[in-house]
Write a protein that holds these residues in place. Sequence first.
Motif, PDB file in Angstrom:
ATOM      1  N   LEU A  33       0.835  -1.201   0.000  1.00  0.00           N
ATOM      2  CA  LEU A  33       0.000   0.000   0.000  1.00  0.00           C
ATOM      3  C   LEU A  33       0.869   1.250   0.000  1.00  0.00           C
ATOM      4  N   GLN A  34       1.872   1.285   0.868  1.00  0.00           N
ATOM      5  CA  GLN A  34       2.743   2.455   0.948  1.00  0.00           C
ATOM      6  C   GLN A  34       3.440   2.739  -0.376  1.00  0.00           C
ATOM      7  N   ARG A  35       3.968   1.696  -0.979  1.00  0.00           N
ATOM      8  CA  ARG A  35       4.717   1.885  -2.217  1.00  0.00           C
ATOM      9  C   ARG A  35       3.792   2.225  -3.386  1.00  0.00           C
ATOM     10  N   MET A  36       2.595   1.644  -3.366  1.00  0.00           N
ATOM     11  CA  MET A  36       1.639   1.934  -4.431  1.00  0.00           C
ATOM     12  C   MET A  36       1.181   3.394  -4.356  1.00  0.00           C
ATOM     13  N   VAL A  37       0.966   3.889  -3.159  1.00  0.00           N
ATOM     14  CA  VAL A  37       0.589   5.293  -2.993  1.00  0.00           C
ATOM     15  C   VAL A  37       1.729   6.196  -3.458  1.00  0.00           C
ATOM     16  N   ALA A  38       2.960   5.848  -3.090  1.00  0.00           N
ATOM     17  CA  ALA A  38       4.110   6.647  -3.519  1.00  0.00           C
ATOM     18  C   ALA A  38       4.206   6.687  -5.041  1.00  0.00           C
ATOM     19  N   VAL A  74      -8.348   7.501  -3.081  1.00  0.00           N
ATOM     20  CA  VAL A  74      -9.397   6.474  -3.135  1.00  0.00           C
ATOM     21  C   VAL A  74      -8.856   5.143  -2.626  1.00  0.00           C
ATOM     22  N   LEU A  75      -7.644   4.794  -3.029  1.00  0.00           N
ATOM     23  CA  LEU A  75      -7.025   3.544  -2.591  1.00  0.00           C
ATOM     24  C   LEU A  75      -6.855   3.518  -1.073  1.00  0.00           C
ATOM     25  N   VAL A  76      -6.343   4.604  -0.530  1.00  0.00           N
ATOM     26  CA  VAL A  76      -6.115   4.667   0.918  1.00  0.00           C
ATOM     27  C   VAL A  76      -7.425   4.551   1.685  1.00  0.00           C
ATOM     28  N   GLU A  77      -8.443   5.276   1.250  1.00  0.00           N
ATOM     29  CA  GLU A  77      -9.724   5.236   1.959  1.00  0.00           C
ATOM     30  C   GLU A  77     -10.355   3.850   1.878  1.00  0.00           C
ATOM     31  N   ALA A  78     -10.232   3.192   0.722  1.00  0.00           N
ATOM     32  CA  ALA A  78     -10.781   1.838   0.585  1.00  0.00           C
ATOM     33  C   ALA A  78     -10.056   0.871   1.503  1.00  0.00           C
ATOM     34  N   TYR A  79      -8.746   1.004   1.592  1.00  0.00           N
ATOM     35  CA  TYR A  79      -7.956   0.128   2.471  1.00  0.00           C
ATOM     36  C   TYR A  79      -8.330   0.387   3.930  1.00  0.00           C
ATOM     37  N   LEU A  80      -8.535   1.654   4.257  1.00  0.00           N
ATOM     38  CA  LEU A  80      -8.871   2.014   5.634  1.00  0.00           C
ATOM     39  C   LEU A  80     -10.234   1.471   6.034  1.00  0.00           C
ATOM     40  N   VAL A  81     -11.165   1.455   5.110  1.00  0.00           N
ATOM     41  CA  VAL A  81     -12.493   0.887   5.398  1.00  0.00           C
ATOM     42  C   VAL A  81     -12.372  -0.603   5.712  1.00  0.00           C
ATOM     43  N   GLN A  82     -11.525  -1.300   4.954  1.00  0.00           N
ATOM     44  CA  GLN A  82     -11.351  -2.739   5.153  1.00  0.00           C
ATOM     45  C   GLN A  82     -10.502  -3.044   6.375  1.00  0.00           C
ATOM     46  N   SER A 133      -5.325  -0.359  10.819  1.00  0.00           N
ATOM     47  CA  SER A 133      -3.993  -0.310  10.223  1.00  0.00           C
ATOM     48  C   SER A 133      -3.353   1.053  10.458  1.00  0.00           C
ATOM     49  N   PRO A 134      -2.275   1.120  11.242  1.00  0.00           N
ATOM     50  CA  PRO A 134      -1.638   2.425  11.469  1.00  0.00           C
ATOM     51  C   PRO A 134      -1.057   3.019  10.193  1.00  0.00           C
ATOM     52  N   VAL A 135      -0.617   2.172   9.286  1.00  0.00           N
ATOM     53  CA  VAL A 135      -0.078   2.665   8.018  1.00  0.00           C
ATOM     54  C   VAL A 135      -1.175   3.351   7.213  1.00  0.00           C
ATOM     55  N   ALA A 136      -2.336   2.706   7.125  1.00  0.00           N
ATOM     56  CA  ALA A 136      -3.450   3.283   6.376  1.00  0.00           C
ATOM     57  C   ALA A 136      -3.946   4.571   7.024  1.00  0.00           C
ATOM     58  N   VAL A 137      -4.001   4.583   8.356  1.00  0.00           N
ATOM     59  CA  VAL A 137      -4.444   5.796   9.055  1.00  0.00           C
ATOM     60  C   VAL A 137      -3.469   6.938   8.802  1.00  0.00           C
ATOM     61  N   ARG A 138      -2.175   6.624   8.835  1.00  0.00           N
ATOM     62  CA  ARG A 138      -1.157   7.660   8.601  1.00  0.00           C
ATOM     63  C   ARG A 138      -1.259   8.200   7.175  1.00  0.00           C
ATOM     64  N   LEU A 139      -1.439   7.307   6.220  1.00  0.00           N
ATOM     65  CA  LEU A 139      -1.583   7.739   4.829  1.00  0.00           C
ATOM     66  C   LEU A 139      -2.854   8.571   4.638  1.00  0.00           C
ATOM     67  N   LEU A 197      -3.794   8.013  16.202  1.00  0.00           N
ATOM     68  CA  LEU A 197      -2.516   7.303  16.210  1.00  0.00           C
ATOM     69  C   LEU A 197      -1.721   7.615  17.476  1.00  0.00           C
ATOM     70  N   ARG A 198      -1.721   8.875  17.872  1.00  0.00           N
ATOM     71  CA  ARG A 198      -0.983   9.239  19.090  1.00  0.00           C
ATOM     72  C   ARG A 198      -1.532   8.506  20.307  1.00  0.00           C
ATOM     73  N   ALA A 199      -2.838   8.346  20.351  1.00  0.00           N
ATOM     74  CA  ALA A 199      -3.470   7.678  21.494  1.00  0.00           C
ATOM     75  C   ALA A 199      -3.337   6.165  21.444  1.00  0.00           C
ATOM     76  N   ASN A 200      -2.848   5.661  20.316  1.00  0.00           N
ATOM     77  CA  ASN A 200      -2.773   4.204  20.156  1.00  0.00           C
ATOM     78  C   ASN A 200      -1.360   3.746  19.797  1.00  0.00           C
ATOM     79  N   GLY A 201      -0.404   4.247  20.565  1.00  0.00           N
ATOM     80  CA  GLY A 201       0.944   3.707  20.467  1.00  0.00           C
ATOM     81  C   GLY A 201       1.976   4.572  19.781  1.00  0.00           C
ATOM     82  N   SER A 202       1.598   5.752  19.288  1.00  0.00           N
ATOM     83  CA  SER A 202       2.569   6.576  18.556  1.00  0.00           C
ATOM     84  C   SER A 202       2.883   7.892  19.259  1.00  0.00           C
TER      85      SER A 202
END
Length: 204
Positions: free
Chosen positions: A75-80, A93-101, A105-111, A132-137
């Motif tokens: 996901l990260q590389r595809m977005v890049a 659109v890709l990030v939001e779809a991944y986040l729904v599923q 995912s901290p990566v998806a939330v960050r993106l 993210l800050r409240a959940n480990g970051s």
Amino acid sequence: RPFTAVPENQPVGSLLVGRDFAGAEAAAERMRAAQPGSADAQALAGDVQLLLGHGEAAVERYRLASRVRMPESLLQRMVAAMVLAGQQREAAVLVEAYLVQTPSSPVAVRLAASVAAGRADWSRARQLLEFLRANGSAGDVHLLADLSQAQLRSGDAETAEATAREAYRLAPSNPLSAKAWGLCLNALKQRPADARALLARAGA
């Protein structure tokens, strides 16, 4: 399982380390042609295209890999690659779809936070970064600097200053934390000499 981006101990990686970019591209494409249904081969070919600065070609190969599986690393590389190719809308659109599923995912939330910031949707960016800050970051200085900006841009300068101050406490030599705190002090019209020094340190 995740994909590993162009490991140096593989032939393609070794060619890249040796700056034989044409050889690396040819080797990756041979692997892809020999194993068209292999997610690893498609992802590796996409990595080479991304490193070469060929965004659209990388996206094409990553899409084929994602039909098999879509780990966070892909996901990260595809977005890049999409951003490199000027496909910001498709990336969002890709990030939001991944986040729904995969909402955890901290990566998806960050993106998604980055996408929101890019659209100047500072309220959403703030919400996601605070999650993210409240959940480990809470110790992630880069995240805290970004959160401070989102809080500042959404009109909450005092909270932004506290967040930036915490980032600076964690990493006083980091230019991101220095810039974040300096901008907040400027916005609050507090400690102007310190604000100037912080922004000068950050090169801002």
